[in-house]
Structure formats: C-alpha cells, structure tokens
Write a protein that holds these residues in place. Structure first.
Motif, PDB file in Angstrom:
ATOM      1  N   GLY A   1       0.788  -1.223   0.000  1.00  0.00           N
ATOM      2  CA  GLY A   1       0.000   0.000   0.000  1.00  0.00           C
ATOM      3  C   GLY A   1       0.823   1.277   0.000  1.00  0.00           C
ATOM      4  O   GLY A   1       0.275   2.376  -0.063  1.00  0.00           O
ATOM      5  N   THR A   2       2.127   1.183   0.049  1.00  0.00           N
ATOM      6  CA  THR A   2       3.007   2.351   0.021  1.00  0.00           C
ATOM      7  C   THR A   2       3.611   2.481  -1.374  1.00  0.00           C
ATOM      8  O   THR A   2       4.137   1.507  -1.914  1.00  0.00           O
ATOM      9  N   ALA A   3       3.537   3.675  -1.945  1.00  0.00           N
ATOM     10  CA  ALA A   3       4.153   3.906  -3.251  1.00  0.00           C
ATOM     11  C   ALA A   3       5.653   3.676  -3.155  1.00  0.00           C
ATOM     12  O   ALA A   3       6.320   4.226  -2.284  1.00  0.00           O
ATOM     13  N   ALA A   4       6.179   2.845  -4.024  1.00  0.00           N
ATOM     14  CA  ALA A   4       7.609   2.509  -4.005  1.00  0.00           C
ATOM     15  C   ALA A   4       8.385   3.459  -4.902  1.00  0.00           C
ATOM     16  O   ALA A   4       7.903   3.890  -5.952  1.00  0.00           O
ATOM     17  N   ASN A   5       9.586   3.758  -4.476  1.00  0.00           N
ATOM     18  CA  ASN A   5      10.482   4.631  -5.223  1.00  0.00           C
ATOM     19  C   ASN A   5      11.837   3.921  -5.271  1.00  0.00           C
ATOM     20  O   ASN A   5      12.660   4.114  -4.395  1.00  0.00           O
ATOM     21  N   VAL A   6      12.037   3.081  -6.290  1.00  0.00           N
ATOM     22  CA  VAL A   6      13.245   2.270  -6.344  1.00  0.00           C
ATOM     23  C   VAL A   6      14.382   3.025  -7.026  1.00  0.00           C
ATOM     24  O   VAL A   6      14.153   3.832  -7.923  1.00  0.00           O
ATOM     25  N   VAL A   7      15.602   2.758  -6.540  1.00  0.00           N
ATOM     26  CA  VAL A   7      16.789   3.387  -7.108  1.00  0.00           C
ATOM     27  C   VAL A   7      17.824   2.327  -7.441  1.00  0.00           C
ATOM     28  O   VAL A   7      17.872   1.263  -6.830  1.00  0.00           O
ATOM     29  N   ASN A   8      18.636   2.624  -8.436  1.00  0.00           N
ATOM     30  CA  ASN A   8      19.695   1.736  -8.908  1.00  0.00           C
ATOM     31  C   ASN A   8      21.063   2.332  -8.654  1.00  0.00           C
ATOM     32  O   ASN A   8      21.209   3.555  -8.603  1.00  0.00           O
ATOM     33  N   ALA A   9      22.053   1.455  -8.578  1.00  0.00           N
ATOM     34  CA  ALA A   9      23.449   1.876  -8.630  1.00  0.00           C
ATOM     35  C   ALA A   9      23.766   2.180 -10.095  1.00  0.00           C
ATOM     36  O   ALA A   9      23.038   1.759 -10.997  1.00  0.00           O
ATOM     37  N   PRO A  10      24.839   2.905 -10.368  1.00  0.00           N
ATOM     38  CA  PRO A  10      25.155   3.225 -11.766  1.00  0.00           C
ATOM     39  C   PRO A  10      25.568   1.995 -12.573  1.00  0.00           C
ATOM     40  O   PRO A  10      26.076   1.014 -12.008  1.00  0.00           O
ATOM     41  N   PRO A  11      25.355   2.034 -13.890  1.00  0.00           N
ATOM     42  CA  PRO A  11      25.753   0.916 -14.739  1.00  0.00           C
ATOM     43  C   PRO A  11      27.244   0.605 -14.581  1.00  0.00           C
ATOM     44  O   PRO A  11      28.065   1.505 -14.401  1.00  0.00           O
TER      45      PRO A  11
END
Length: 138
Positions: A54-64
């Motif tokens: 129920g919580t909007a997710a905000n996913v982040v990545n490490a750089p390529p």
C-alpha cells in the motif's frame, strides 16, 4: 577491420570476469516498508509494480557497470545490464514508464533511502551499517 570488431566483441563478455569477485548485496528500504520478497522486487525494478504493502515505491539503482548493480540485476531481476537497459528503452518508448533513478554511490543510495518515503535500493554488504532497514538478502 571486421575481423577485429568480431574479436573485440567476442572478448567483451570475458572482460567482466576481470572486475574481480562478485559483491554480496543487501536490499534496503525506508523505515516503514516491511520485508520485500524476490518476486515483488523483480516487479518493482521492471516497472510492473509501483507499490509495496500500500506504500508507493520509489526504487533506485546503482550506476551501470558497478559490481553491486551487476550482482543485483543478475540475482534479483535475472537480466544482465545490457538487457536491462534495452528492456527499459522499449518500455519508455511505448509509454510504460521510466527506469529507476540511478544514484552515483552507495552513500547516496543510503541517504536517499533513509530520507525518501517508499524508497528501496541495494548496497554491498560491506556498506551495511546499524539502523538500516534491510528488507532482503538475496
């Protein structure tokens, strides 16, 4: 010239082996996000899900090109970096979303995850410190 290009193209996969041993990673999240299972992470990082419990997710990545990103994509998303980038290129082109934001370092990922509600990211185990909300150890 063509022979040289084919030779170089054939050697590219071997170059990743020169980067050293794989890095163990952990998935961290903003406090308030409970444990996240592997299928949910796969859906989040491929844009097929946008929330966790129920919580909007905000996913982040490490750089390529970073060992932690390569390990995460291999273990969790089950794609290599090139295929992952291609996947998101197509999704963006057809209007199905944008890829997760890329941050420059583990320190930035930690700071962002701690400060942003719904944030989820991954870091090397060696960067883990007390107080971080670990939601998965792939």
């Amino acid at each position: 010239m063509r022979r040289r290009l084919l030779l170089v193209a054939g050697l590219l996969p071997a170059c990743s082996a020169w980067a050293g041993p794989p890095v163990d990673i952990v998935v961290i999240a903003h406090p308030g996000i409970v444990r996240v299972d592997l299928p949910t992470l796969q859906r989040l990082y491929t844009g097929r899900a946008v929330e966790v419990g129920g919580t909007a997710a905000n996913v982040v990545n490490a750089p390529p090109g970073t060992p932690s990103r390569e390990r995460f994509l291999s273990q969790v998303v089950q794609l290599d970096d090139g295929r992952y980038i291609a996947y998101w290129t197509v999704r963006r082109h057809v209007g199905k979303g944008v890829p997760p934001r890329e941050l420059r370092s583990s320190a930035e990922i930690i700071a962002y995850v701690q400060a942003t509600p719904g944030a989820i990211g991954y870091i090397p185990v060696s960067e883990l410190r007390p107080g971080l909300n670990v939601v998965l150890r792939p």
